[in-house]
Design a protein around this motif. Structure first.
Motif, short mmCIF file in Angstrom:
data_model
loop_
_atom_site.label_atom_id
_atom_site.label_comp_id
_atom_site.label_asym_id
_atom_site.label_seq_id
_atom_site.Cartn_x
_atom_site.Cartn_y
_atom_site.Cartn_z
N ASN A 97 -19.26 -65.34 -12.27
CA ASN A 97 -18.89 -64.41 -13.36
C ASN A 97 -19.47 -63.02 -13.12
O ASN A 97 -20.30 -62.86 -12.24
CB ASN A 97 -19.43 -65.00 -14.67
CG ASN A 97 -18.47 -66.06 -15.22
OD1 ASN A 97 -17.29 -65.81 -15.34
ND2 ASN A 97 -19.00 -67.24 -15.52
N ASN A 121 -9.59 -63.50 -18.58
CA ASN A 121 -10.59 -64.55 -18.45
C ASN A 121 -11.47 -64.59 -19.69
O ASN A 121 -11.91 -63.54 -20.20
CB ASN A 121 -11.45 -64.33 -17.20
CG ASN A 121 -12.50 -65.43 -17.07
OD1 ASN A 121 -13.69 -65.17 -17.13
ND2 ASN A 121 -12.06 -66.67 -16.98
N HIS A 122 -11.76 -65.80 -20.17
CA HIS A 122 -12.55 -66.00 -21.40
C HIS A 122 -11.95 -65.21 -22.56
O HIS A 122 -12.68 -64.66 -23.40
CB HIS A 122 -14.03 -65.60 -21.17
CG HIS A 122 -14.74 -66.51 -20.22
ND1 HIS A 122 -16.07 -66.37 -19.89
CD2 HIS A 122 -14.31 -67.59 -19.52
CE1 HIS A 122 -16.43 -67.32 -19.04
NE2 HIS A 122 -15.39 -68.07 -18.79
N CYS A 159 -11.61 -70.08 -13.41
CA CYS A 159 -12.52 -70.44 -14.50
C CYS A 159 -12.20 -71.86 -14.95
O CYS A 159 -11.05 -72.27 -14.96
CB CYS A 159 -12.30 -69.48 -15.65
SG CYS A 159 -13.15 -69.95 -17.16
N ASP A 160 -13.25 -72.58 -15.37
CA ASP A 160 -13.01 -73.96 -15.80
C ASP A 160 -12.99 -74.14 -17.31
O ASP A 160 -12.82 -75.25 -17.80
CB ASP A 160 -14.03 -74.91 -15.18
CG ASP A 160 -15.43 -74.67 -15.74
OD1 ASP A 160 -15.61 -73.67 -16.46
OD2 ASP A 160 -16.32 -75.47 -15.45
N MET A 161 -13.14 -73.04 -18.07
CA MET A 161 -13.14 -73.22 -19.54
C MET A 161 -11.80 -73.79 -20.03
O MET A 161 -11.80 -74.75 -20.81
CB MET A 161 -13.45 -71.87 -20.22
CG MET A 161 -13.83 -72.01 -21.67
SD MET A 161 -15.46 -72.78 -21.89
CE MET A 161 -15.07 -74.26 -22.74
MN MN Z 1 -15.38 -69.37 -17.03
#
Ligand code: MN
Ligand code: NAD
Ligand SMILES: O=P(O)(O)OC[C@H]1O[C@H](O[C@H]2[C@H](O)[C@@H](O)[C@@H](O)O[C@@H]2CO)[C@H](O)[C@@H](O)[C@@H]1O
Length: 447
Positions: free
Chosen positions: A151, A203-204, A173-175
């Motif tokens: 990140n 992202n996020h 990203c794995d969220m």
């Molecule tokens: Mn992430």
């Protein structure tokens, strides 16, 4: 599955990461899917990496002795003869994450790893280190792919777009994977492989527009919306028995995020942008997420590594059954190595993927992954609300990269002041002025 007799060589940049042992277990358990001949670790902190490396050497020797293993701080040794580089670095380690979280909180602003001023500070630190790793890869293994999850991904991706546009780097990203596994459970399915989806944003910072049963095509949005309206993404029971309390809060809070925009399903990170006052009110400025990790995850990971090394065996280790984070990465390598064109999310230049947003902004959208990299899938238009949110946030991310490029205090100040988590330009300035001295070893000098 395996289509030929190739075996791959990989290096984990950030070998000392708390995620490394879980990732190693996942890699060696999936040898039928992604066969390996070599695993290397690279880190700039020899002592930290040794603790993880010595335990992983035992794990690999016991479980997959055919895989050659080594760890090093020498870039030439690390990056020579590799097919994949995994980017898992944290520039400045947890000490700097702690500053990212605590300095904004001092001024009543969200203190979070990848969002708000903390996330921007972290992104600015990561840019030169990630560029350097890309350069090592291209020098010593020019055909390799880098799968980066260091990140702040949105900012790192914008830096890649500007400074290394032709490099074989995919920022992930794995969220969303974690959330989709929850969605699958909510719908009585096993995991994210059982879902088809359209997700878009940054992202996020994004939303699911469609979620379907992968096999039957059934629209799962009505069922999911009903559940999320009441419970957020919290599943409970056995599924959540090891979930840390602050993550439980996050999954539950998705309920309030959903309430604001019920046409789509939100990424959990939207809580920091929709409800910053709630986040600040519920934070302890002297004990943030970093302290929780130091007291819990980091302690457990390094304690378990020590136990393995002392026992000389990795039998019954804590990573044998976990790590969604790592499964996703194996899936991605498999898709690239065997040109499967499977769909995953990646952070890439928009170029029409979200039709009513500029081409040159970095977005997180579904892509087909294959031997030639990633091909975005058209997501249609962003809603009016989402478009406004995205344009504000992505401009902050661009301003951080401007600040890096131009060594500009003004751009970084603008990035903080524009951010939805910051109420006032003077507050933004105070946070920035506190951050500059602690970030001096990592940031360009901002003039
Ligand atoms: Mn992430
Ligand atoms: N994208 C995602 O979905 C996702 C999920 C989890 C973690 N992460 C990210 O993965 C990274 C690792 O997280 P962690 O909590 O395990 O961190 P960690 O602090 O445990 O480990 C990071 C390692 O990186 C090393 N490092 C720092 N700068 C380096 C450099 N220039 N070159 C090589 N090594 C360097 C450190 O010495 C440390 O050993 C972070 O960037 C984190 O934000 C991303
Ligand atoms: O506060 P942390 O360090 O626990 O988490 C920050 C990271 O959170 C997300 O990753 C989660 C992931 O979603 C979950 O499935 C599991 O693998 O744990 C990860 C780390 O806790 C997020 O995607 C990352 O970018 C953050 O760094």
């Amino acid at each position: 599955m395996v289509k030929d007799d190739r075996k791959f060589s990989v290096v984990i940049a950030g070998g000392g990461s708390t995620f490394t042992p879980g990732f190693i277990l996942r890699l060696i358990n999936q040898q039928d899917k992604f066969p390996l001949r070599q695993i290397k670790f690279y880190d700039i902190d020899a002592e930290r990496q040794k603790k993880i490396g010595d335990a992983c050497a035992i794990i690999i020797k016991e479980r997959a002795p055919q895989i050659k293993f080594s760890y090093t701080t020498d870039p030439e040794e690390a990056f020579t003869d590799v097919d994949f580089v995994f980017g898992s670095i944290r520039v400045g380690k947890y000490e700097m994450r702690s500053h990212d979280e605590k300095i904004p909180l001092k001024y009543g602003v969200n203190g979070q790893e990848t969002t708000g001023p903390g996330g921007m500070a972290y992104g600015l630190r990561s840019i030169p280190a990630i560029i350097q790793i890309i350069d090592y890869m291209e020098k010593y293994s020019p055909n390799a792919w880098m799968i980066n999850y260091s990140n702040t991904i949105a900012i790192v991706s914008e830096a890649c777009r500007r400074f290394r546009p032709k490099s074989k780097v995919i920022n992930i990203c794995d969220m969303p994977i974690d959330i989709m596994t929850r969605m699958a459970r909510i719908c009585g399915l096993k995991d994210y492989h059982d879902l088809d989806f359209i997700y878009y944003g940054l992202n996020h910072f994004g939303w699911w527009k469609e979620v379907r049963n992968y096999k039957t095509g059934e629209d799962l949005m009505p069922k999911l919306k009903k559940y999320v309206r009441e419970n957020g993404y919290y599943v409970g029971g056995d599924f959540d028995k090891d979930t840390e309390a602050s993550w439980v809060e996050t999954f539950k809070k998705a309920k309030d995020c959903y309430a604001l925009e019920p046409d789509t399903l939100p990424n959990t990170y939207m809580q920091y942008y929709y409800y910053p006052q709630y986040e600040v009110a519920h934070a302890d400025p002297h004990h943030t997420r970093t302290d929780e990790i130091l007291e819990y995850r980091q302690k457990i990971v390094f304690g378990e590594c020590k136990r393995i090394v002392e026992a000389g065996t990795a039998k019954n280790n804590i990573w044998d059954k976990n790590a969604i984070h790592s499964e996703y990465i194996v899936d991605i390598c498999h898709a690239i190595a065997y040109n499967t064109h499977e769909k995953f999310l990646a952070n890439i230049p928009n170029n029409g993927a979200i039709s009513n947003l500029p081409d040159d902004i970095i977005v997180e959208v579904p892509c087909l992954f294959g031997a030639d990299g990633v091909q975005p899938i058209a997501c249609g238009e962003a809603g009016r609300f989402q478009r406004g949110m995205i344009m504000e946030q992505v401009t902050c991310e661009q301003l951080v990269v401007d600040a890096y490029e131009q060594h500009s205090y003004e751009k970084m100040w603008q990035a903080f002041a524009l951010n939805k988590t910051v109420p006032d330009a003077l507050v933004a300035k105070k946070i920035l002025d506190d951050m500059i001295p602690v970030n001096a070893p990592y940031w360009p000098e901002l003039k």
